[in-house]
Write a protein that holds these residues in place. Structure first.
Motif, PDB file in Angstrom:
ATOM      1  N   TYR A  34       0.846  -1.202   0.000  1.00 47.67           N
ATOM      2  CA  TYR A  34       0.000   0.000   0.000  1.00 47.67           C
ATOM      3  C   TYR A  34       0.878   1.248   0.000  1.00 47.67           C
ATOM      4  N   VAL A  35       0.577   2.121  -0.950  1.00 48.97           N
ATOM      5  CA  VAL A  35       1.445   3.264  -1.187  1.00 48.97           C
ATOM      6  C   VAL A  35       0.649   4.556  -1.002  1.00 48.97           C
ATOM      7  N   VAL A  36       1.189   5.466  -0.207  1.00 47.55           N
ATOM      8  CA  VAL A  36       0.522   6.750   0.041  1.00 47.55           C
ATOM      9  C   VAL A  36       1.403   7.869  -0.513  1.00 47.55           C
ATOM     10  N   LEU A 123       0.534   7.632 -10.182  1.00 50.54           N
ATOM     11  CA  LEU A 123       1.374   6.587  -9.572  1.00 50.54           C
ATOM     12  C   LEU A 123       0.699   5.212  -9.675  1.00 50.54           C
ATOM     13  N   ALA A 124      -0.616   5.175  -9.444  1.00 50.62           N
ATOM     14  CA  ALA A 124      -1.329   3.892  -9.523  1.00 50.62           C
ATOM     15  C   ALA A 124      -1.210   3.324 -10.938  1.00 50.62           C
ATOM     16  N   ASN A 125      -1.367   4.219 -11.926  1.00 46.45           N
ATOM     17  CA  ASN A 125      -1.275   3.783 -13.312  1.00 46.45           C
ATOM     18  C   ASN A 125       0.146   3.273 -13.622  1.00 46.45           C
ATOM     19  N   TYR A 126       1.133   3.990 -13.126  1.00 44.26           N
ATOM     20  CA  TYR A 126       2.541   3.646 -13.389  1.00 44.26           C
ATOM     21  C   TYR A 126       2.933   2.313 -12.730  1.00 44.26           C
ATOM     22  N   LEU A 127       2.376   2.067 -11.541  1.00 43.25           N
ATOM     23  CA  LEU A 127       2.741   0.839 -10.819  1.00 43.25           C
ATOM     24  C   LEU A 127       1.864  -0.341 -11.214  1.00 43.25           C
ATOM     25  N   GLY A 128       0.698  -0.036 -11.805  1.00 43.05           N
ATOM     26  CA  GLY A 128      -0.268  -1.109 -12.059  1.00 43.05           C
ATOM     27  C   GLY A 128      -0.995  -1.505 -10.781  1.00 43.05           C
ATOM     28  N   PHE A 129      -1.104  -0.586  -9.824  1.00 45.76           N
ATOM     29  CA  PHE A 129      -1.833  -0.832  -8.575  1.00 45.76           C
ATOM     30  C   PHE A 129      -3.228  -0.222  -8.697  1.00 45.76           C
ATOM     31  N   PHE A 131      -6.244   2.209  -7.671  1.00 48.26           N
ATOM     32  CA  PHE A 131      -6.319   3.546  -7.063  1.00 48.26           C
ATOM     33  C   PHE A 131      -7.517   3.574  -6.124  1.00 48.26           C
ATOM     34  N   ILE A 132      -7.274   3.927  -4.850  1.00 49.55           N
ATOM     35  CA  ILE A 132      -8.400   4.092  -3.918  1.00 49.55           C
ATOM     36  C   ILE A 132      -8.483   5.572  -3.570  1.00 49.55           C
ATOM     37  N   ASP A 133      -9.576   6.204  -3.937  1.00 48.15           N
ATOM     38  CA  ASP A 133      -9.707   7.633  -3.622  1.00 48.15           C
ATOM     39  C   ASP A 133      -9.828   7.794  -2.103  1.00 48.15           C
ATOM     40  N   ALA A 134      -8.966   8.637  -1.535  1.00 50.06           N
ATOM     41  CA  ALA A 134      -8.972   8.813  -0.072  1.00 50.06           C
ATOM     42  C   ALA A 134     -10.310   9.319   0.441  1.00 50.06           C
ATOM     43  N   LYS A 135     -11.099   9.939  -0.435  1.00 49.80           N
ATOM     44  CA  LYS A 135     -12.399  10.455   0.037  1.00 49.80           C
ATOM     45  C   LYS A 135     -13.336   9.309   0.460  1.00 49.80           C
ATOM     46  N   ASP A 136     -13.061   8.107  -0.048  1.00 51.77           N
ATOM     47  CA  ASP A 136     -13.927   6.963   0.292  1.00 51.77           C
ATOM     48  C   ASP A 136     -13.466   6.205   1.537  1.00 51.77           C
ATOM     49  N   VAL A 137     -12.253   6.481   1.995  1.00 54.39           N
ATOM     50  CA  VAL A 137     -11.746   5.670   3.119  1.00 54.39           C
ATOM     51  C   VAL A 137     -11.269   6.489   4.325  1.00 54.39           C
ATOM     52  N   VAL A 166      -2.805   2.270  -4.315  1.00 51.57           N
ATOM     53  CA  VAL A 166      -2.285   3.611  -4.048  1.00 51.57           C
ATOM     54  C   VAL A 166      -3.435   4.406  -3.431  1.00 51.57           C
ATOM     55  N   ILE A 167      -3.158   4.998  -2.260  1.00 49.45           N
ATOM     56  CA  ILE A 167      -4.185   5.803  -1.575  1.00 49.45           C
ATOM     57  C   ILE A 167      -3.590   7.193  -1.370  1.00 49.45           C
ATOM     58  N   PRO A 168      -4.065   8.209  -2.087  1.00 42.73           N
ATOM     59  CA  PRO A 168      -3.439   9.529  -1.939  1.00 42.73           C
ATOM     60  C   PRO A 168      -3.494  10.046  -0.497  1.00 42.73           C
ATOM     61  N   GLY A 169      -2.440  10.744  -0.110  1.00 41.30           N
ATOM     62  CA  GLY A 169      -2.369  11.260   1.251  1.00 41.30           C
ATOM     63  C   GLY A 169      -3.111  12.570   1.425  1.00 41.30           C
ATOM     64  N   PHE A 170      -3.138  13.062   2.678  1.00 38.96           N
ATOM     65  CA  PHE A 170      -3.510  14.439   2.995  1.00 38.96           C
ATOM     66  C   PHE A 170      -4.995  14.744   3.106  1.00 38.96           C
ATOM     67  N   TYR A 171      -5.892  13.924   2.509  1.00 37.53           N
ATOM     68  CA  TYR A 171      -7.302  14.313   2.550  1.00 37.53           C
ATOM     69  C   TYR A 171      -8.239  13.126   2.733  1.00 37.53           C
ATOM     70  N   GLY A 172      -9.472  13.462   2.995  1.00 38.07           N
ATOM     71  CA  GLY A 172     -10.561  12.502   3.059  1.00 38.07           C
ATOM     72  C   GLY A 172     -11.830  13.293   2.793  1.00 38.07           C
TER      73      GLY A 172
END
Ligand code: ASP
Length: 437
Positions: A34-36, A123-129, A131-137, A166-172
């Motif tokens: 899991y990558v932030v 990043l998710a596209n580049y890694l093939g992971f 993408f989980i939008d942080a607004k949902d979690v 990949v879960i972007p940091g900083f927000y929800g």
């Protein structure tokens, strides 16, 4: 299989060449699941952070000034990352949506959060992971505070069915789906919450330095690195100004004892610093772990005969601060004396009113105000069991001809705090550092 949560700071994802390093790091260990990511940071000292530019866009919209130039700059940076990585990902369509939302008056939190959101998509596209939008979690209450329980359970359920993400940091988002950000540097907090929710084995925090140093390198040349530090020591040092990790990132992982490893994206081979539970450190501690400090405090010293037996004296004193919405840093006391150490940013222009009220309500025999004070914290889990630490600190300051105006040893016996004049701050840090090295 073990699970590692990795968080990459803005400088680690500032351009395509940094993205390549990040990919190598992640793919070199299958446990990094899991990558932030943060938003793209500065590529050099004159560069801008994308987050700052997004805040600027929002400020332009609110004042009715065109934000096209700033936004185009942001667009160019993301487009360059995508094209330099040879991705076919259509970042432009996402940028267009963000631009439209800003034009339509989106909030400043929304604006700032798009830095991580867009970087996370790439990043998710580049890694093939996934993408989980942080607004949902990352679930916030409608008053803007984090709903820790809802966040933990939502993350846990979502990650249980997502092997790599990949879960972007900083927000929800709050319960009305409004985007809410943490305070600046808050991707560290996201990483800690993700790690805690799945009881990860390790939380790696990748940045541009190889961990913590014993002292500020702007004051001490080549200070020694800290290889292991406890959560409590780190808390003391961060509080006193040593910054690598967001303060609030420690609590979620500390509760369940997940170690944090601060690592350098540009030197992945360096061990970095491990932040661990007090009980996880078996080696004999050295007397001190680190030194940190801050300038610009005011010390208010009060004396009053028989203060020790006067019921409610401190309560009255502290309620005056509370009424003025002022928090204090320390309150060393003697039998008939007490000092309040308050940061100037808290006291601001309330000083005269506060002093007046203290005189009226507490009726002290004497009240003195010492402005322009600096605090230096010498922190070490080993000092409780070792003789001579305090002696070394005080002798070193005296040899450097520095007058100590205040001394406080927290109840943890892990920190000795001295108050000296602002002008002696750097000299004081050098003196203490040299005494232990
Ligand atoms: N991008 C945000 C900031 O600049 C959050 C972060 O980097 O952690 O504060």
């Amino acid at each position: 299989m073990s699970t590692i949560v990795t968080k990459f700071g803005g400088s680690s994802l500032a351009d395509a060449s940094q993205f390549k390093k990040v990919k190598n790091i992640i793919l070199s260990n299958d446990e990094r699941r899991y990558v932030v990511p943060s938003a793209p940071g500065k590529r050099n000292s004159k560069d801008s952070k994308i987050t700052d530019l997004l805040y600027l866009c929002h400020a332009h919209v609110s004042t009715g000034i065109s934000f096209d130039d700033v936004f185009n700059h942001i667009k160019d940076r993301y487009c360059a990352i995508v094209s330099d990585l040879d991705l076919t990902f259509n970042i432009r369509e996402h940028l267009d949506i963000v631009k439209k939302d800003l034009e339509d008056g989106a909030s400043s939190d929304y604006a700032a959060s798009r830095g991580e959101y867009l970087n996370g998509l790439i990043l998710a596209n580049y890694l093939g992971f996934e993408f989980i939008d942080a607004k949902d979690v990352m679930i916030f209450n409608n008053d803007g505070s984090l709903d820790s329980e809802a966040t933990a359970s939502t993350l846990k359920a979502r990650l249980a069915i997502t092997p790599k993400a990949v879960i972007p940091g900083f927000y929800g988002a709050d319960k009305e789906s409004n985007i809410i950000t943490f305070s600046r540097g808050g991707s560290d907090v996201t990483g800690a919450l993700v790690a805690a929710s799945i009881d990860a084995d390790l939380y790696e925090n990748w940045t541009d330095v190889s961990g913590f140093l014993m002292a500020d390198p702007r004051i001490i040349q080549n200070p020694k690195p800290i290889s292991k530090i406890t959560y409590s020591e780190l808390r003391e040092l961060s509080y006193m100004g040593a910054s690598v990790l967001h303060e609030d990132a420690i609590f979620p992982v500390r509760e369940i004892g997940i170690p944090i490893n601060i690592k350098n994206t540009n030197k992945p081979e360096d061990e970095g610093t491990f932040i661990v539970k007090d009980t996880d450190i078996s080696s004999k501690p050295t007397a001190i772990t680190g030194i940190a400090g801050k300038k610009d405090f005011t010390v208010i010293s009060l004396s009053k005969a028989s203060m020790n037996s006067e019921l409610g004296f401190c309560r009255k004193l502290l309620s005056i601060l509370e009424q003025h919405n002022i928090s204090f840093e320390n309150m060393p006391s003697g039998i008939d004396t007490v000092c309040l150490v308050i940061s100037d940013s808290q006291l601001k222009n309330k000083k005269d009113a506060v002093l007046e009220e203290i005189k009226r309500t507490c009726n002290p025999d004497n009240i003195e105000v010492h402005p322009n004070m600096a605090m230096i914290a010498t922190v070490g889990r080993g000092m409780a069991k070792q003789r001579g630490t305090a002696a070394k600190i005080f002798t070193s300051l005296s040899n450097a001809e520095i007058n100590i105006r205040m001394i406080d040893q927290g109840s943890s016996e892990m920190n000795i705090l001295v108050g000296i004049e602002n002008d002696n701050f750097e000299k004081g840090i050098v003196a203490i550092y040299n005494a232990f090295n």
